[in-house]
Scaffold this motif. Structure first.
Motif, PDB file in Angstrom:
ATOM      1  N   ASP A   2      42.232  38.837  33.719  1.00 27.40           N
ATOM      2  CA  ASP A   2      41.483  38.368  34.115  1.00 27.40           C
ATOM      3  C   ASP A   2      41.352  40.455  34.119  1.00 27.40           C
ATOM      4  O   ASP A   2      42.432  41.169  34.800  1.00 27.40           O
ATOM      5  N   GLY A   4      39.911  42.122  36.126  1.00 27.00           N
ATOM      6  CA  GLY A   4      39.524  43.011  37.695  1.00 27.00           C
ATOM      7  C   GLY A   4      40.664  43.414  37.940  1.00 27.00           C
ATOM      8  O   GLY A   4      41.667  43.419  37.811  1.00 27.00           O
ATOM      9  N   THR A   6      43.339  44.072  41.523  1.00 29.97           N
ATOM     10  CA  THR A   6      43.273  43.813  42.627  1.00 29.97           C
ATOM     11  C   THR A   6      42.774  44.666  43.833  1.00 29.97           C
ATOM     12  O   THR A   6      42.927  46.187  43.357  1.00 29.97           O
TER      13      THR A   6
END
Lengths: 408, 265
Positions: A2, A4, A6
């Motif tokens: 991932d 990305g 948070t």
């Protein structure tokens, strides 16, 4: 996988960028020329939670994990390409963490709340006149027990933050030989929290640096310096291992701060090549300019990813017990090996794009070139020491060059 | 004390606005931020709370993007945040927006003071705060540059307003609506601990039904303003002149004369 961020990481990056771009970036030239970081900047960093952020909230820290600390390092590098403020930040973040992890509770209570408020400095002191890479051979500072005191004699050099510690108060984590047996190997050293200010027998000196002028570099001789027993940090004769943990943390943050400074330099360079015209066209349209940009950006993105992987591994180890220090040492060494050298290359290329102006102080790039050279020379580990660590993790300890040196 | 701060999300102040041929306004891929003028209101509310105790609630009327403004305010230190939205609210002008805000404040019930920024950097109407005060029937203290004193026991407030003619000190009973202006304080940056709270907090969403608002009073049908045509203003034409002189003093003298001749100063 991932890639990305948070929500917390996204908001934190924006917060640090807001603060750093508004309060630090406009003052970088001033910091470089005046050779100190204004106290209001340090106080502002404290309010945002940027001073020793990985220290727990019980001591005034933010309790940040390493991903968050690394994001902050990248943003501070982006705002201050001279790297003075990032050095202050990352030294306190990495070694504040070691002190928080291994220091005695009384001493932590005394110093950490002041460090996180920006009222005291926390640094690291391992290098000696005999060297910094070969700790076994070079660390000659001796610590000896004398009743309820430790007594130190020796000398430390090329230490960041000596003036800050003398002005504000604070401590340096100092490595000293506590086992005189040369066969004790790495198990001969212990860490101590040394307050430079107000400690008898500490004789400071200063070096006139080439770059990152806002934070001092100095050293100190130790002449019969006496400290209470509670100033011992961590286990007796385990200081080398505690130091390796701190170095891995610092190397990860160095990777990030060099990435941030490189990103700022590239952004500055791209503005320049889009606007600057030669032979009737923007110089960005020349292959000789845009291909190096493409190569450098690609390299930078790779280093950025490996730096964040190092930070992620640190959280895996310290938060989840799902990685070992071997994993961290390898990842952090790769970040530290690549990021400063790449940053130096990027800044030199960007200087070329600016032409003669880059050689003047009208252009900030010269501060970047001077500053980042600190980390590509050494500071928390030379490139060759990084290569030794990487090779050690790949080949195993049996092929460590130091084994053969000691045998001969 | 229960202090409510009205806030709105806006494009970043460095965003480049453009209008297409159909009159649609675009802010490009600009990040969304809290309306910068609202940061003064949040800061003032936090200072008042720290002085008098109580709670700071931030309130925004808007789609999910409005959470950006609410999260920023919570990261600065606000205690609670409420978002009000219904698709019917899209296209509301200040008249309609102030109606929704008033209904939300009335639902909260125990509000002592409402703070607003002087305007929003996108629409720049400067009206929502005044309209909200009128809707609530509370005193309107716009352009406040200095909050002189808040007397929570006596339920009254004294503020200094920055007007074109000068400064004006006024006293009003609470509850009231106060509009802040630049200079009233120096808004703090968001902090790590605040961000952790903002990222983890639940943001309740109130619908028009929740606040007892009538659908016909929101959105375009509830608005007084119509937009018959939207277009980009023509590019401004100007010219630059470089003042040539021997000394900087001489250059300054020539510049001053030119500015006086143009009645700029």
């Amino acid at each position: 996988m991932d890639f990305g961020w948070t929500e917390e990481q996204r908001l934190w990056r924006r917060a640090v960028r807001d603060f750093a771009q508004n309060e630090i970036a406009p003052r970088v030239r001033e910091i470089d020329e005046e050779e100190f970081i204004p106290r209001e900047i340090v106080a502002g960093m404290a309010d945002v939670g940027l001073l020793a952020p990985t220290v727990g909230e019980e001591y005034g820290g933010a309790g940040a994990d390493w991903m968050m600390a690394t994001i902050a390092a990248e943003e501070l590098g982006r705002a201050d390409i001279s790297l003075a403020v990032p050095v202050l930040y990352l030294v306190e973040a990495a070694w504040g963490f070691i002190f928080y992890r291994y220091g005695s509770s009384g001493l932590k209570q005394e110093y950490l709340p002041r460090v996180t408020r920006g009222e005291a400095f926390l640094g690291i002191a391992t290098t000696e006149p005999g060297g910094g890479s070969d700790i076994l051979g070079a660390c000659r500072t001796r610590g000896q027990r004398d009743g309820d005191r430790w007594v130190f004699n020796g000398e430390k050099v090329y230490i960041s933050g000596v003036r800050e510690s003398l002005d504000w108060g604070g401590i340096h984590l100092m490595l000293a030989r506590t086992d005189p047996d040369e066969d004790a190997g790495h198990r001969a050293f212990t860490f101590f929290a040394l307050p430079l200010k107000g400690t008898g027998g500490v004789i400071p000196t200063y070096f006139d640096d080439m770059g990152r002028m806002g934070i001092s570099t100095g050293g100190f001789a130790l002449d019969e310096v006496r400290l209470p027993l509670e100033h011992q940090v961590g286990e007796l004769n385990k200081g080398f291992y505690h130091a390796m943990e701190g170095f891995s943390a610092a190397r990860t943050l160095i990777g990030a701060t060099c990435v941030g400074a490189s990103e700022a330099a590239l952004a500055m360079g791209m503005d320049q090549i889009k606007l600057r015209e030669a032979f009737g066209r923007p110089i960005a349209s020349f292959e000789g300019v845009q291909f190096p940009l493409a190569n450098l950006y690609t390299d930078l993105e790779g280093v950025r990813l490996s730096t964040y992987k190092a930070a992620w591994l640190m959280d895996q180890m310290y938060r989840h017990g799902a990685a070992t220090h071997h994993d961290i040492a390898l990842a952090a060494a790769m970040a530290k090996l690549k990021a400063p050298r790449l940053g130096f290359s990027i800044m030199n290329e960007v200087a070329d794009w600016h032409g003669a102006m880059a050689y003047t102080k009208e252009c900030p790039i010269e501060m970047g070139i001077r500053g980042i050279r600190s980390y590509s020379i050494g500071a928390e580990g030379t490139p060759n020491v990084m290569r030794m660590i990487i090779a050690r993790e790949l080949l195993g300890k049996d092929f460590l060059p130091t084994l053969y040196t000691n045998k001969s | 004390m229960h202090i409510v701060v009205c806030t709105k999300y806006t494009p970043d102040s460095e965003a480049k606005m453009s209008v297409d041929e159909e009159g649609n306004i675009s802010w490009g891929d600009s990040p969304l931020i809290i309306n910068p003028w609202d940061e003064y209101s949040v800061e003032e509310a936090l200072l008042l709370r720290d002085q008098h105790g109580g709670t700071v609630t931030v309130l925004s009327v808007g789609p999910e993007a409005a959470l950006e403004a609410l999260k920023h305010a919570v990261a600065m230190g606000a205690d609670e945040a409420v978002r009000v939205w219904d698709e019917a609210c899209a296209g509301s002008d200040t008249l309609a927006t102030s109606y929704v805000l008033a209904k939300a404040v009335e639902k909260m019930g125990d509000v002592d003071l409402v703070l607003c920024g002087k305007s929003t950097i996108d629409a720049q109407t400067w009206q929502t705060g005044v309209a909200l005060a009128t809707r609530l029937g509370w005193p309107s203290l716009m352009y406040t540059i200095n909050l002189v004193e808040l007397r929570s026991e006596e339920r009254s407030i004294t503020v200094e307003r920055l007007l074109e003619e000068g400064r004006q000190v006024v006293e009003a009973p609470l509850p009231a609506v106060l509009g802040t202006t630049k200079g009233i304080n120096e808004p703090r940056y968001t902090s790590f601990i605040g961000i952790r709270k903002a990222a983890q907090m639940e943001y309740p969403l109130w619908t028009l039904e929740d606040i007892g608002a009538e659908r016909e009073k929101v959105g375009p049908q509830g608005s007084g303003v119509r937009w018959p045509e939207v277009f980009e203003p023509p590019a401004r034409e100007g010219e630059a002149e470089i003042i040539e002189a021997e000394t900087i003093e001489e250059k300054a003298r020539i510049l001053t004369e030119m500015l006086l001749a143009e009645k700029v100063i």
